[in-house]
Motif scaffolding. Structure first.
Motif, PDB file in Angstrom:
ATOM      1  N   ARG A  74       4.537 -15.100 -49.305  1.00  0.00           N
ATOM      2  CA  ARG A  74       3.923 -16.256 -48.633  1.00  0.00           C
ATOM      3  C   ARG A  74       4.282 -16.338 -47.155  1.00  0.00           C
ATOM      4  NH1 ARG A  74       2.128 -19.394 -46.017  1.00  0.00           N
ATOM      5  NH2 ARG A  74       1.390 -21.509 -46.417  1.00  0.00           N
ATOM      6  N   ILE A  75       5.355 -15.683 -46.703  1.00  0.00           N
ATOM      7  CA  ILE A  75       5.814 -15.798 -45.321  1.00  0.00           C
ATOM      8  C   ILE A  75       5.487 -14.514 -44.557  1.00  0.00           C
ATOM      9  CG2 ILE A  75       7.859 -16.171 -43.864  1.00  0.00           C
ATOM     10  CD1 ILE A  75       9.098 -17.577 -46.342  1.00  0.00           C
ATOM     11  N   SER A  76       5.057 -14.647 -43.296  1.00  0.00           N
ATOM     12  CA  SER A  76       4.598 -13.486 -42.507  1.00  0.00           C
ATOM     13  C   SER A  76       5.666 -12.395 -42.369  1.00  0.00           C
ATOM     14  CB  SER A  76       4.085 -13.928 -41.136  1.00  0.00           C
ATOM     15  OG  SER A  76       5.065 -14.654 -40.444  1.00  0.00           O
ATOM     16  N   ASP A  82      -6.940  -4.684 -42.406  1.00  0.00           N
ATOM     17  CA  ASP A  82      -5.522  -4.428 -42.126  1.00  0.00           C
ATOM     18  C   ASP A  82      -4.901  -5.666 -41.476  1.00  0.00           C
ATOM     19  OD1 ASP A  82      -5.691  -1.853 -43.150  1.00  0.00           O
ATOM     20  OD2 ASP A  82      -6.066  -0.940 -41.190  1.00  0.00           O
ATOM     21  N   LEU A  83      -3.576  -5.721 -41.485  1.00  0.00           N
ATOM     22  CA  LEU A  83      -2.871  -6.881 -40.939  1.00  0.00           C
ATOM     23  C   LEU A  83      -2.168  -6.552 -39.631  1.00  0.00           C
ATOM     24  CD1 LEU A  83      -1.220  -8.280 -44.216  1.00  0.00           C
ATOM     25  CD2 LEU A  83      -3.385  -8.953 -43.150  1.00  0.00           C
ATOM     26  N   LEU A  84      -2.152  -7.523 -38.722  1.00  0.00           N
ATOM     27  CA  LEU A  84      -1.430  -7.418 -37.454  1.00  0.00           C
ATOM     28  C   LEU A  84      -0.282  -8.426 -37.488  1.00  0.00           C
ATOM     29  CD1 LEU A  84      -4.454  -7.377 -34.965  1.00  0.00           C
ATOM     30  CD2 LEU A  84      -3.226  -5.408 -35.908  1.00  0.00           C
ATOM     31  N   PHE A  85       0.887  -7.974 -37.074  1.00  0.00           N
ATOM     32  CA  PHE A  85       2.063  -8.849 -37.067  1.00  0.00           C
ATOM     33  C   PHE A  85       2.566  -9.044 -35.636  1.00  0.00           C
ATOM     34  CE2 PHE A  85       1.855  -7.179 -41.334  1.00  0.00           C
ATOM     35  CZ  PHE A  85       2.084  -8.307 -42.099  1.00  0.00           C
ATOM     36  N   PHE A  86       3.036 -10.270 -35.375  1.00  0.00           N
ATOM     37  CA  PHE A  86       3.439 -10.651 -34.020  1.00  0.00           C
ATOM     38  C   PHE A  86       4.795 -11.338 -34.018  1.00  0.00           C
ATOM     39  CE2 PHE A  86      -1.148 -10.758 -34.470  1.00  0.00           C
ATOM     40  CZ  PHE A  86      -1.607 -10.100 -33.356  1.00  0.00           C
ATOM     41  N   SER A 137      12.140 -12.045 -34.448  1.00  0.00           N
ATOM     42  CA  SER A 137      11.611 -11.643 -35.761  1.00  0.00           C
ATOM     43  C   SER A 137      10.120 -11.961 -35.857  1.00  0.00           C
ATOM     44  CB  SER A 137      12.366 -12.358 -36.881  1.00  0.00           C
ATOM     45  OG  SER A 137      12.120 -13.742 -36.816  1.00  0.00           O
ATOM     46  N   ILE A 138       9.435 -11.263 -36.762  1.00  0.00           N
ATOM     47  CA  ILE A 138       7.998 -11.492 -36.972  1.00  0.00           C
ATOM     48  C   ILE A 138       7.800 -12.905 -37.506  1.00  0.00           C
ATOM     49  CG2 ILE A 138       6.075 -10.844 -38.482  1.00  0.00           C
ATOM     50  CD1 ILE A 138       7.066  -7.901 -38.155  1.00  0.00           C
ATOM     51  N   ASN A 197       0.945  -8.744 -25.773  1.00  0.00           N
ATOM     52  CA  ASN A 197       2.391  -8.789 -25.482  1.00  0.00           C
ATOM     53  C   ASN A 197       3.216  -9.167 -26.719  1.00  0.00           C
ATOM     54  OD1 ASN A 197       2.083  -8.038 -22.835  1.00  0.00           O
ATOM     55  ND2 ASN A 197       1.975 -10.139 -22.060  1.00  0.00           N
ATOM     56  N   ALA A 198       2.643 -10.010 -27.576  1.00  0.00           N
ATOM     57  CA  ALA A 198       3.378 -10.476 -28.752  1.00  0.00           C
ATOM     58  C   ALA A 198       3.256  -9.511 -29.942  1.00  0.00           C
ATOM     59  CB  ALA A 198       2.874 -11.858 -29.168  1.00  0.00           C
ATOM     60  N   PHE A 199       2.329  -8.564 -29.853  1.00  0.00           N
ATOM     61  CA  PHE A 199       2.079  -7.649 -30.983  1.00  0.00           C
ATOM     62  C   PHE A 199       3.324  -6.841 -31.335  1.00  0.00           C
ATOM     63  CE2 PHE A 199       0.936  -3.349 -32.412  1.00  0.00           C
ATOM     64  CZ  PHE A 199       0.358  -3.665 -33.631  1.00  0.00           C
ATOM     65  N   GLU A 200       3.598  -6.740 -32.644  1.00  0.00           N
ATOM     66  CA  GLU A 200       4.752  -5.993 -33.138  1.00  0.00           C
ATOM     67  C   GLU A 200       4.346  -4.752 -33.918  1.00  0.00           C
ATOM     68  OE1 GLU A 200       8.699  -4.924 -33.745  1.00  0.00           O
ATOM     69  OE2 GLU A 200       7.795  -6.326 -32.315  1.00  0.00           O
ATOM     70  N   GLU A 201       3.456  -4.929 -34.927  1.00  0.00           N
ATOM     71  CA  GLU A 201       3.041  -3.790 -35.745  1.00  0.00           C
ATOM     72  C   GLU A 201       1.790  -4.098 -36.555  1.00  0.00           C
ATOM     73  OE1 GLU A 201       5.472  -3.939 -39.867  1.00  0.00           O
ATOM     74  OE2 GLU A 201       6.741  -3.616 -38.099  1.00  0.00           O
ATOM     75  N   ALA A 202       1.156  -3.014 -37.034  1.00  0.00           N
ATOM     76  CA  ALA A 202      -0.015  -3.143 -37.928  1.00  0.00           C
ATOM     77  C   ALA A 202       0.357  -2.532 -39.266  1.00  0.00           C
ATOM     78  CB  ALA A 202      -1.220  -2.428 -37.326  1.00  0.00           C
ATOM     79  N   ARG A 203      -0.159  -3.159 -40.331  1.00  0.00           N
ATOM     80  CA  ARG A 203       0.138  -2.636 -41.677  1.00  0.00           C
ATOM     81  C   ARG A 203      -1.122  -2.634 -42.537  1.00  0.00           C
ATOM     82  NH1 ARG A 203       5.630  -2.030 -42.003  1.00  0.00           N
ATOM     83  NH2 ARG A 203       5.598  -1.473 -44.187  1.00  0.00           N
TER      84      ARG A 203
END
Length: 197
Positions: free
Chosen positions: A117-119, A138-142, A150-151, A188-194
């Protein structure tokens, strides 16, 4: 003399009868042969058409198998898009209010895929992929705001156009919207794609 003429007439009649019988036999035999040939041709045509039908069905099954991840992604995206314009609500998962992870959680759950439930926990699922290989679904995490250690934010890719990735997410200021990764803040806030699918 009469007897000989009568005998000749009888011989001629019999020979005519035999020839007509032969012609009847020949025509019957040739018609039977043509019927057999046409039956064989029909059965071979039937065999070909049956084979074609089976091959066609197999191709359709293969196409469904190939399309299934794509159509599943399309379904997830379509589900998420129906929340566009919904206000932000921390912990929300309905049209009365939704947060970023709630939107992704509910969109995948609708396709029987259960995510955390949590990003930041979602970011531990699936496979990490480079941006140049991302697809719809696909998902983008920031890492946003003052919590960049942390994301804390997630978005769902809805389209890729002209080297720009569009994603749907829920922001605290504007609710559920579609944004572009090319926007300076998000880039700038982008961390990773999954990839989950």
């Amino acid at each position: 003399m009469k007897k000989s003429i009568l005998l000749i007439i009888c011989i001629i009649c019999f020979s005519n009868c035999k020839s007509s019988k032969r012609s009847k036999k020949q025509s019957t035999t040739s018609s039977q042969t043509s019927e057999i040939k046409s039956a064989e041709e029909t059965s071979s045509e039937y065999k070909i058409s049956s084979k074609e039908v089976i091959e066609d069905k197999e191709k359709k099954v293969e196409k469904k198998k190939k399309k299934s991840p794509k159509s599943q992604a399309d379904h997830i995206v379509a589900f998420a898009k129906q929340f566009e314009g919904t206000r932000y609500k921390w912990g929300g998962t309905t049209k009365s209010g939704m947060d970023c992870s709630g939107l992704v959680f509910e969109s995948f759950r609708d396709s029987d895929i259960l995510l955390p439930r949590i990003s930041r926990d979602m970011a531990k699922k699936g496979t990490k992929i480079p941006l140049k290989k991302v697809n719809t679904g696909d998902l983008l995490f920031f890492k946003t705001g003052g919590r960049r250690n942390s994301i804390n934010h997630v978005g769902l890719i809805v389209a890729i156009r002209d080297n720009d990735i569009e994603f749907i997410h829920s922001t605290s200021s504007r609710g559920v919207i579609i944004s572009h990764l090319n926007e300076k803040y998000w880039l700038n806030a982008f961390e990773e794609a999954r990839r989950i699918l």
